[in-house]
Design a protein around this motif. Structure first.
Motif, short mmCIF file in Angstrom:
data_model
loop_
_atom_site.label_atom_id
_atom_site.label_comp_id
_atom_site.label_asym_id
_atom_site.label_seq_id
_atom_site.Cartn_x
_atom_site.Cartn_y
_atom_site.Cartn_z
N LEU A 52 -46.44 44.27 17.33
CA LEU A 52 -47.82 45.13 17.01
C LEU A 52 -48.66 44.50 16.37
CD1 LEU A 52 -46.08 48.68 16.97
CD2 LEU A 52 -47.20 47.34 18.80
N SER A 53 -48.04 43.58 15.29
CA SER A 53 -49.09 42.83 14.43
C SER A 53 -48.63 41.20 14.91
CB SER A 53 -48.33 42.73 12.98
OG SER A 53 -49.09 42.04 12.00
N PHE A 54 -49.38 41.00 15.97
CA PHE A 54 -49.21 39.71 16.57
C PHE A 54 -50.02 38.58 15.77
CE2 PHE A 54 -53.38 41.95 18.12
CZ PHE A 54 -54.07 41.16 18.01
N VAL A 55 -50.88 38.77 15.01
CA VAL A 55 -51.46 37.79 14.26
C VAL A 55 -50.35 37.43 13.03
CG1 VAL A 55 -53.36 36.95 12.54
CG2 VAL A 55 -53.82 38.27 14.87
N GLY A 56 -49.80 38.41 12.31
CA GLY A 56 -48.94 38.20 11.54
C GLY A 56 -47.54 37.77 12.07
N LEU A 57 -47.26 38.07 13.26
CA LEU A 57 -46.04 37.48 14.03
C LEU A 57 -46.38 36.00 14.38
CD1 LEU A 57 -43.25 38.08 15.05
CD2 LEU A 57 -44.34 38.51 17.30
N ALA A 58 -47.43 35.71 14.45
CA ALA A 58 -47.88 34.17 14.84
C ALA A 58 -47.80 33.55 13.50
CB ALA A 58 -49.17 33.98 15.67
N THR A 59 -48.21 34.10 12.31
CA THR A 59 -48.43 33.54 11.03
C THR A 59 -46.99 33.26 10.56
OG1 THR A 59 -50.40 34.49 10.73
CG2 THR A 59 -49.35 33.67 8.65
N SER A 60 -46.05 34.15 10.98
CA SER A 60 -44.58 33.85 10.32
C SER A 60 -44.00 32.88 11.00
CB SER A 60 -43.85 35.41 10.68
OG SER A 60 -43.69 35.31 12.11
N LYS A 61 -44.46 32.47 11.83
CA LYS A 61 -43.64 31.20 12.47
C LYS A 61 -43.90 29.90 11.59
CE LYS A 61 -42.80 33.65 16.27
NZ LYS A 61 -41.09 34.09 16.39
N ILE A 62 -45.00 29.93 10.88
CA ILE A 62 -45.38 28.93 10.01
C ILE A 62 -44.39 28.64 8.98
CG2 ILE A 62 -46.86 27.72 8.47
CD1 ILE A 62 -49.26 29.39 9.78
N PHE A 63 -43.56 29.81 8.72
CA PHE A 63 -42.70 29.67 7.66
C PHE A 63 -41.03 29.77 7.86
CE2 PHE A 63 -46.35 32.05 6.22
CZ PHE A 63 -46.86 31.28 5.10
N SER A 64 -41.05 29.47 9.35
CA SER A 64 -39.63 29.33 9.76
C SER A 64 -38.99 28.33 9.18
CB SER A 64 -39.81 29.37 11.38
OG SER A 64 -40.44 28.27 11.90
N GLY A 65 -37.55 28.20 8.90
CA GLY A 65 -37.11 27.25 8.24
C GLY A 65 -37.23 26.89 6.90
N ILE A 66 -37.93 27.81 6.12
CA ILE A 66 -37.88 27.77 4.65
C ILE A 66 -37.03 28.95 4.17
CG2 ILE A 66 -39.62 28.36 3.01
CD1 ILE A 66 -42.02 27.71 4.46
N SER A 67 -36.62 28.68 2.85
CA SER A 67 -35.57 29.64 2.41
C SER A 67 -36.09 30.80 2.12
CB SER A 67 -34.91 28.86 1.09
OG SER A 67 -35.87 28.71 0.31
N GLU A 68 -35.07 31.84 2.14
CA GLU A 68 -35.55 33.21 1.92
C GLU A 68 -36.16 33.39 0.59
OE1 GLU A 68 -33.61 37.81 1.74
OE2 GLU A 68 -32.53 36.00 2.67
N GLU A 69 -35.61 32.63 -0.56
CA GLU A 69 -35.99 32.43 -1.96
C GLU A 69 -37.49 32.11 -1.83
OE1 GLU A 69 -34.68 30.66 -6.23
OE2 GLU A 69 -33.74 30.36 -4.50
N THR A 70 -37.94 31.17 -1.10
CA THR A 70 -39.06 30.68 -1.18
C THR A 70 -40.05 31.40 -0.65
OG1 THR A 70 -38.20 28.17 -1.12
CG2 THR A 70 -40.72 28.65 -0.68
#
Length: 302
Positions: A52-70
């Motif tokens: 439902l938050s398609f822009v936020g969902l698309a933006t989240s792909k940028i941070f895929s592969g980064i550690s949860e702490e970061t």
């Protein structure tokens, strides 16, 4: 769209200043950091309703592969940064063009219900003959900023210099009224006007039109071979040519064509050789005192 119009399209009616650039950048940073915060939230915590938050969902792909702490650290950083920008924007509202967010609805609510373009008529003779007339405090129009009414000052706050007033003002700013009031004071109270306008007014008062002697009008009407109305004669329709047609060679040709057409359809045009310029030219320049004199002279000459 606002940036495209100001920096790419660049219409002549828009004057772009530094505060306009800062305002657009501030809005852009608030939006961008908001999407970053949303994207980091989804990347860190996950969300089954993320679609439902398609822009936020698309933006989240940028941070895929980064550690949860970061991503957690970045989320906190951008959340506070976004909050500071938003709170700072709210704090700037009373001091920037953003103030129109408040003044625009108020201006629309208090906008006049009269027809657009209708001007307030001032009867100078009545004002000067009133019992409470005070020559020292007599004033017409706007001379300084404090002379503007509260509604006119509200107009200024609602205006954001978008340049659309030449078509239709989206903020219901009645800018024509303000300019007329300024011109009234300049012309009536101070007697100041452009030299061209002063010459036009002088010729209107001396010879009855701004172009040439009245004898030129009479000669041209005689060349048309039309019937001339006599003083006090009653006619169904008096054809009023006007000064521009009478003294402009190009418009004279158009008038001659219309004259021939009228004869073909058996329409008899009646002219008055003593026609003088009516007072609307002086009214437009707000020289109302001489407008009254021209009107009196027209009645005497008729």
């Amino acid at each position: 769209m606002a940036a495209y119009r100001r920096y790419i399209k660049k219409p002549e009616t828009i004057e772009t200043k530094a505060q306009d650039t800062i305002a657009l950048l501030l809005i852009a940073f608030i939006i961008i950091t908001g999407f970053l915060v949303e994207g980091l939230r989804i990347a860190t915590a996950g969300d089954s309703w993320a679609f439902l938050s398609f822009v936020g969902l698309a933006t989240s792909k940028i941070f895929s592969g980064i550690s949860e702490e970061t991503t957690t650290f970045l989320h906190k950083f951008f959340w506070w940064f976004h909050t500071a920008l938003a709170m700072g924007w709210i704090a700037t509202i009373p001091y920037t063009k953003f103030f129109h967010i408040l003044t625009l609805p108020a201006n629309i609510f208090f906008s006049k219900l009269n027809p657009r373009g209708e001007l307030k008529r001032i009867d100078i003779e009545a004002l000067m003959s009133a019992d409470d007339f005070n020559e020292e405090n007599f004033k017409i129009g706007v001379e300084k900023a404090t002379d503007f009414t509260w509604k006119q000052r509200l107009d200024f706050d609602a205006c954001i210099s978008c340049g659309r007033c030449e078509e239709v003002c989206p903020a219901f700013v009645e800018h024509v009224d303000d300019m007329i009031e300024l011109r009234r004071n300049e012309v009536i109270m101070k007697g100041r006007m452009p030299s061209e306008a002063a010459r036009t007014l002088k010729r209107l008062e001396s010879i009855g039109n701004p172009f040439a002697p009245q004898s030129d009008r009479v000669n041209w009407i005689e060349q048309l071979n039309v019937r001339i109305v006599n003083p006090a004669e009653e006619v169904d329709v008096l054809y009023w040519i006007g000064c521009c047609t009478t003294f402009d060679p190009t418009k004279q040709k158009l008038q001659q064509i219309y004259q021939r057409f009228s004869r073909n359809v058996r329409l008899i045009l009646v002219f008055w050789e003593k026609m003088r310029n009516t007072v609307e030219t002086r009214q437009d320049l707000w020289d109302r005192s001489s407008s009254f004199r021209i009107w009196q002279n027209s009645r005497l000459n008729s």
